[in-house]
Write an enzyme that holds these catalytic residues in place. Sequence first.
Site, mmCIF file in Angstrom:
data_model
loop_
_atom_site.group_PDB
_atom_site.id
_atom_site.type_symbol
_atom_site.label_atom_id
_atom_site.label_comp_id
_atom_site.label_asym_id
_atom_site.label_seq_id
_atom_site.Cartn_x
_atom_site.Cartn_y
_atom_site.Cartn_z
ATOM 1 N N ASP A 87 -9.745 4.028 -7.719
ATOM 2 C CA ASP A 87 -11.085 3.777 -7.190
ATOM 3 C C ASP A 87 -10.966 3.480 -5.697
ATOM 4 O O ASP A 87 -10.387 2.453 -5.312
ATOM 5 C CB ASP A 87 -11.709 2.598 -7.941
ATOM 6 C CG ASP A 87 -13.164 2.358 -7.574
ATOM 7 O OD1 ASP A 87 -13.593 2.786 -6.488
ATOM 8 O OD2 ASP A 87 -13.868 1.711 -8.372
ATOM 9 N N HIS A 88 -11.530 4.359 -4.881
ATOM 10 C CA HIS A 88 -11.375 4.217 -3.438
ATOM 11 C C HIS A 88 -12.143 3.030 -2.870
ATOM 12 O O HIS A 88 -11.948 2.644 -1.709
ATOM 13 C CB HIS A 88 -11.833 5.504 -2.733
ATOM 14 C CG HIS A 88 -11.094 5.784 -1.459
ATOM 15 N ND1 HIS A 88 -10.549 4.799 -0.675
ATOM 16 C CD2 HIS A 88 -10.814 6.952 -0.825
ATOM 17 C CE1 HIS A 88 -9.967 5.335 0.385
ATOM 18 N NE2 HIS A 88 -10.109 6.645 0.319
ATOM 19 N N ARG A 89 -13.000 2.414 -3.659
ATOM 20 C CA ARG A 89 -13.675 1.196 -3.194
ATOM 21 C C ARG A 89 -12.731 0.000 -3.215
ATOM 22 O O ARG A 89 -12.996 -1.005 -2.544
ATOM 23 C CB ARG A 89 -14.894 0.908 -4.079
ATOM 24 C CG ARG A 89 -15.974 1.977 -4.044
ATOM 25 C CD ARG A 89 -17.025 1.713 -5.098
ATOM 26 N NE ARG A 89 -16.452 1.721 -6.448
ATOM 27 C CZ ARG A 89 -17.166 1.489 -7.555
ATOM 28 N NH1 ARG A 89 -18.454 1.219 -7.457
ATOM 29 N NH2 ARG A 89 -16.581 1.523 -8.736
#
Length: 474
Positions: free
Chosen positions: A446-448
């Site tokens: 998850d790039h967040r």
Amino acid sequence: MDVKVPDIGDFKDVPVIEVLVKPGDQIAAEAPLVTLESDKATMEVPSPAAGVVREVAVKVGDKVSEGSLIARLDAKERESRSGAKPQEPATPEQPVAASRAGTPPVEHVEPEKPFREAPAKADGRQAPSVDRAEPQKSSVEQPTPRKEYGGPTATIPPPWDEPPLAPAVIDEEAFQKAHAGPGVRKLARELGVDLGRASGSGPKGRILAGDVYKFVKSVMTGAAAPAAAPAPGGLAVAPPPKVDFAKFGPIDTKPLTRIQKIAGPGLHRNWVTIPHVTNHEDADITDLEAFRLALNKEQEVKVTLLAFLMKACVAALQKFPNFNSSLEGDHLVVKKYWNIGFAADTPQGLVVPVLKDADKKGVLAIAKETAELAAKARDGKLSPGDMQGSTFTISSLGGIGGTYFTPIINAPEVAILGASRAQMRPVWSGSDFKPRLMLPLSLSWDHRVVDGAGAARFNTFLAGLLGDARRMLL
């Protein structure tokens, strides 16, 4: 004897989808009484003892929780019958009313059939029944149910072309809070209606079946917004085009299994709402594989590569704790426990059992427990507790094939590891090429929560552990 719902994890108000016995039935110990269905699994409630069913306290559509009364069993009846001779085959004048002793139902280990069977069979068992309200399908159903998947449908459009609504992205929180009964909720699921957007005409605003059909009609006439509600983040998904495939050639139509119906919306939600990125890495497992094969010759527990993967992942998660977290609003919940889920392929669909406290177990213990969980998954016997609490998931296709792929993150987790089939490849050693067994790894994150540098470090560290298993001890 009162038979109550056993420990089913954190689930409450789980609907009853099948009642498998009736008053007067003689049953064996561990024979299933009812079938429950949560949002993740289907489970049976077994009888704690042999005897005769005196009373059934639930019906299809009821919701139960841990401790809810299921049935009352006359266990003393078992003692009075213990000296009786075995029951002879019934004659035409003496139909076998409801003898279920020692005969567990087999309907639950087979994929769903596209049509329901008759309400009752000759041996007294109750066929699966569901209160369905599907007036739109009356024009396309055949008078004789098909017994196998597929069938000739060249002149008939596929059954799912008839419903007025395309599959919708439903606001699950609003759906759960809606004031509606189990039958109405099931109807809404089948028609793709978000109960959070429907108005109720019943007492205290209760949503009735007629309100669901009214909502569908309003959408079809343009009076309401399309049922495909925007997913979190403002993403609106257009419905797919409706095509009569039978116009172009013969077709077969197959229903989704129950697990596919349950898992599908979650997979769609995870894919469209989580910014996935996938990093690939090759791990040299030549020495690890030789050690694994030697280990399997020394003891009875069959050690698979998955056990070593789990052990290595725990070490990597401990070194990079952000991968063992969940995102809640503007806070990151970093977990101090390490429960590893693993994707299990079953005839009914994909399920994810969870190995609890993987950090406290050795490779042999992990291998034994994952084998037991996989067997329960294939038999459809996983309990809700067996599939809860994972902090990281592994999806291994090594037994099938492939090189790399993009596994979908299992929310609320923030990463998932995919493993493909290991292959012998020539690897440059600095002076010459040598054959080495290389395992392709695919890490979706998850790039967040994670950035590219962190993912690269995680993959490199994990590959190093698999290349030299001694590092797992450090």
